[in-house]
Motif scaffolding. Structure first.
Motif, PDB file in Angstrom:
ATOM      1  N   GLY A 354       0.816  -1.204   0.000  1.00  0.00           N
ATOM      2  CA  GLY A 354       0.000   0.000   0.000  1.00  0.00           C
ATOM      3  C   GLY A 354       0.852   1.257   0.000  1.00  0.00           C
ATOM      4  N   ASP A 355       0.246   2.382  -0.382  1.00  0.00           N
ATOM      5  CA  ASP A 355       1.021   3.625  -0.397  1.00  0.00           C
ATOM      6  C   ASP A 355       1.329   4.131   1.003  1.00  0.00           C
ATOM      7  N   ALA A 356       0.494   3.797   2.000  1.00  0.00           N
ATOM      8  CA  ALA A 356       0.793   4.191   3.377  1.00  0.00           C
ATOM      9  C   ALA A 356       1.962   3.376   3.939  1.00  0.00           C
ATOM     10  N   SER A 357       1.975   2.073   3.662  1.00  0.00           N
ATOM     11  CA  SER A 357       3.096   1.250   4.136  1.00  0.00           C
ATOM     12  C   SER A 357       4.385   1.604   3.394  1.00  0.00           C
ATOM     13  N   THR A 358       4.276   1.961   2.112  1.00  0.00           N
ATOM     14  CA  THR A 358       5.452   2.408   1.373  1.00  0.00           C
ATOM     15  C   THR A 358       6.035   3.665   2.010  1.00  0.00           C
ATOM     16  N   ARG A 359       5.173   4.593   2.397  1.00  0.00           N
ATOM     17  CA  ARG A 359       5.666   5.816   3.045  1.00  0.00           C
ATOM     18  C   ARG A 359       6.334   5.496   4.372  1.00  0.00           C
ATOM     19  N   LEU A 360       5.763   4.564   5.139  1.00  0.00           N
ATOM     20  CA  LEU A 360       6.389   4.169   6.400  1.00  0.00           C
ATOM     21  C   LEU A 360       7.770   3.583   6.141  1.00  0.00           C
ATOM     22  N   ALA A 361       7.891   2.744   5.113  1.00  0.00           N
ATOM     23  CA  ALA A 361       9.189   2.160   4.782  1.00  0.00           C
ATOM     24  C   ALA A 361      10.198   3.244   4.419  1.00  0.00           C
ATOM     25  N   LEU A 362       9.772   4.203   3.623  1.00  0.00           N
ATOM     26  CA  LEU A 362      10.654   5.307   3.238  1.00  0.00           C
ATOM     27  C   LEU A 362      11.098   6.110   4.471  1.00  0.00           C
ATOM     28  N   ASP A 363      10.163   6.373   5.372  1.00  0.00           N
ATOM     29  CA  ASP A 363      10.496   7.139   6.580  1.00  0.00           C
ATOM     30  C   ASP A 363      11.512   6.390   7.441  1.00  0.00           C
TER      31      ASP A 363
END
Length: 552
Positions: A354-363
């Motif tokens: 998901g795009d929310a989990s992708t953002r968490l990974a990036l952070d």
């Protein structure tokens, strides 16, 4: 060259895949490595009386495919052992297949099969459907995987073997799906699937022999479609032991990069985390590399378990979990997990659908970069949905975009996602051209057997160019993100080799690299792009030895 080549290939249209974009007519192989690349006349002069000469008759020759993301245990088992069920099958067809298999088995033997469509599971979450499955199975326990490999459908005999009753609490991270009256339906979401797989595994009398057949089959299937290097995206201890044994006996025909699992896996029981990490230190060789740790941040959008920035559609799919899904880690927990892998000297492959989990990974990776610099290797799989504001961060943080583009087609996964995910989000699927333009490493894989029962990189190469169904279609998916043929080929060869830490060894036809190469049935640069999926691999070579030859 210091000695006569063992093998030369001449009269070929060689796509070298090297950074300079060179082409060639021929090459020489000595001691399993490319020794020289050039014209047919120059390479022919190098041959001696014992040199094997392969005349390619003008055919295209290219580096072996490097599959950045596959599941060799699941795929090998599907081909070698499982009851074959097509994703489009309905209840009648599933039950007919189960009944036919049941008639062949001894009492008490399990029926394991796959794959059924993930959205079909919602229709099967019904006690009447469970009763039909019970009748068809004639008392045999049944476990059937879905096309995402994250969920299962089991019968009452399997539930009994699992020790699950209507009063059983849901396992952490999973659900025993019940109807409105609280009755079990046999549908299992996410970590509930692991309970079924543990019960099935306990029923196998000789797991070592089964593993050997499973992984040898996986290697054979990969060779047939041109895969010579594969990153096994979730590797358990039996896989490590089996790959090592096959290599020791000269029977491993595939270069494998292993990714040990950080937390208990859905599909395969066994040790995980620090215990598996410690065990994996014993393995490592020319064909078996233990390079990564695998983390799962979320589930899959088809069952509303991927963590999304926008809410899922309110109708047409399961109501499991919050309306936008959820991440399995918070930021601090994920950073801690990444730190542990970095301390062990491993790269990290992160499932973030998901795009929310992708953002968490990036952070989280941004935190690690500030602490440790550019050294640690990180892959984010699968960049299905990436918010536009996050695309540039892949390149800025040095993160590999691990994509499995042939998941668009041929499967019902795209239709399944459209039933759950808003159209405005679907329209942004796989922003691969933007990722490439930003400077990110876009590496391709098959994710076999998720989405399709067989790996087929040629379908992926075509659809990443056309963004259409194989052979062409009026419907396209985010067509602005089309890649060129050259970009697509590099994303299936040199880029994944670099992403896996093997860029100096494989991924292109260059002197000094392992002689892993393919002879194709058609020149991809000469045929209409919508025919690329028709490509056949006539011959596959690993370290200069032929490991696959097509039947005449």
């Amino acid at each position: 060259m210091s000695r006569t080549p063992d093998l030369i290939v001449v009269n070929a249209a060689v796509f070298t895949g090297d950074p300079a974009g060179n082409t060639a007519e021929a090459f020489a192989v000595t001691d399993g490595e490319f020794a020289a690349v050039g014209s047919s006349a120059d390479i022919t002069r190098l041959a001696g009386p014992e040199t094997t000469v392969v005349d390619a008759d003008g055919r295209m020759v290219m580096p072996g495919i490097c599959d950045v993301h596959t599941h060799l245990g699941l795929g090998g088992a599907l081909v070698a052992w499982d009851l074959q069920i097509a994703p489009h099958y309905g209840l009648d067809e599933i039950c007919a297949a189960v009944a036919a298999r049941a008639a062949e088995l001894e009492p008490g033997e399990w029926i394991a099969g796959g794959v059924i469509g993930s959205t079909a599971l919602e229709r099967l979450a019904d006690v009447d459907a469970l009763a039909r499955l019970d009748e068809a199975s004639a008392g045999h326990p049944v476990v059937i995987k879905d096309d995402t490999q994250h969920n299962r459908w089991v019968n009452s005999a399997a539930l009994q073997a699992m020790g699950v009753t209507a009063a059983s609490p849901d396992p952490e991270g999973g659900t025993y799906v019940r109807d409105e009256a609280g009755r079990l339906t046999g549908v299992l979401w996410e970590q509930a699937s692991r309970v079924a797989e543990e019960a099935f595994a306990a029923s196998i009398e000789n797991p070592e022999a089964r593993h050997r057949v499973t992984f040898a089959t996986a290697a054979r299937v990969c060779n047939e479609v041109g895969i010579t290097t594969a990153c096994d995206a979730a590797t358990m201890e039996p896989a490590l032991r089996t790959f090592a044994a096959l290599e020791a006996e000269g029977e491993l025909t595939l270069r494998v990069v292993a990714s040990t699992v950080a937390r208990p896996l859905l599909a395969e029981p066994g040790i995980t985390g620090k215990e598996l990490l410690a065990v994996s230190e014993r393995f490592g060789s020319e064909l078996l590399h233990v390079g990564f740790v695998k983390l799962f941040l979320d589930g899959v959008p088809m069952t509303r378990t991927a963590a999304m920035l926008d809410p899922y559609l309110p109708h047409g799919c399961s109501s499991h979990g919050p309306s936008s899904g959820e991440c399995l880690y918070d930021l601090d927990g994920l950073v801690d997990e990444l730190e542990e892998a970095v301390r062990a000297g491993r790269g990290v492959k992160i499932h973030a659908a998901g795009d929310a989990s992708t953002r968490l990974a990036l952070d989280a990776i941004a935190v690690i970069r500030r602490r440790h610099g550019s050294g640690p290797v990180f892959h984010i799989a699968h960049p299905l949905f990436v918010d536009p504001s996050d695309v540039r961060r892949f390149a800025e943080l040095g993160i590999v975009a691990d994509a499995s583009p042939y998941l668009w087609y041929p499967s019902i996964i795209q239709d399944s996602m459209a039933a759950c995910v808003p159209a405005r989000t679907i329209e942004k699927t796989y922003p691969l051209a933007d990722l490439l333009a930003s400077g990110a490493n876009v590496s391709a894989g098959t994710d076999w057997p998720a989405g399709a029962p067989m790996p087929h990189p040629w379908t992926g190469i075509e659809t990443v160019i056309t963004r259409e169904a194989p052979g062409g279609s009026e419907e396209t998916i985010n067509p602005a993100q089309r890649l060129t043929l050259h970009e697509a080929l590099i994303s299936f060869t040199r880029r994944p080799a670099e992403a896996l830490g093997l860029g100096e060894r494989v991924g292109s036809i260059e002197a000094g690299k392992s002689a892993d190469f393919l002879v194709l049935s058609q020149n991809l640069f000469d045929v209409e792009v919508r025919r690329i999926h028709e490509t056949k691999v006539l011959a596959t070579y690993l370290r200069g030895s032929q490991v696959h030859a097509a039947h005449a």
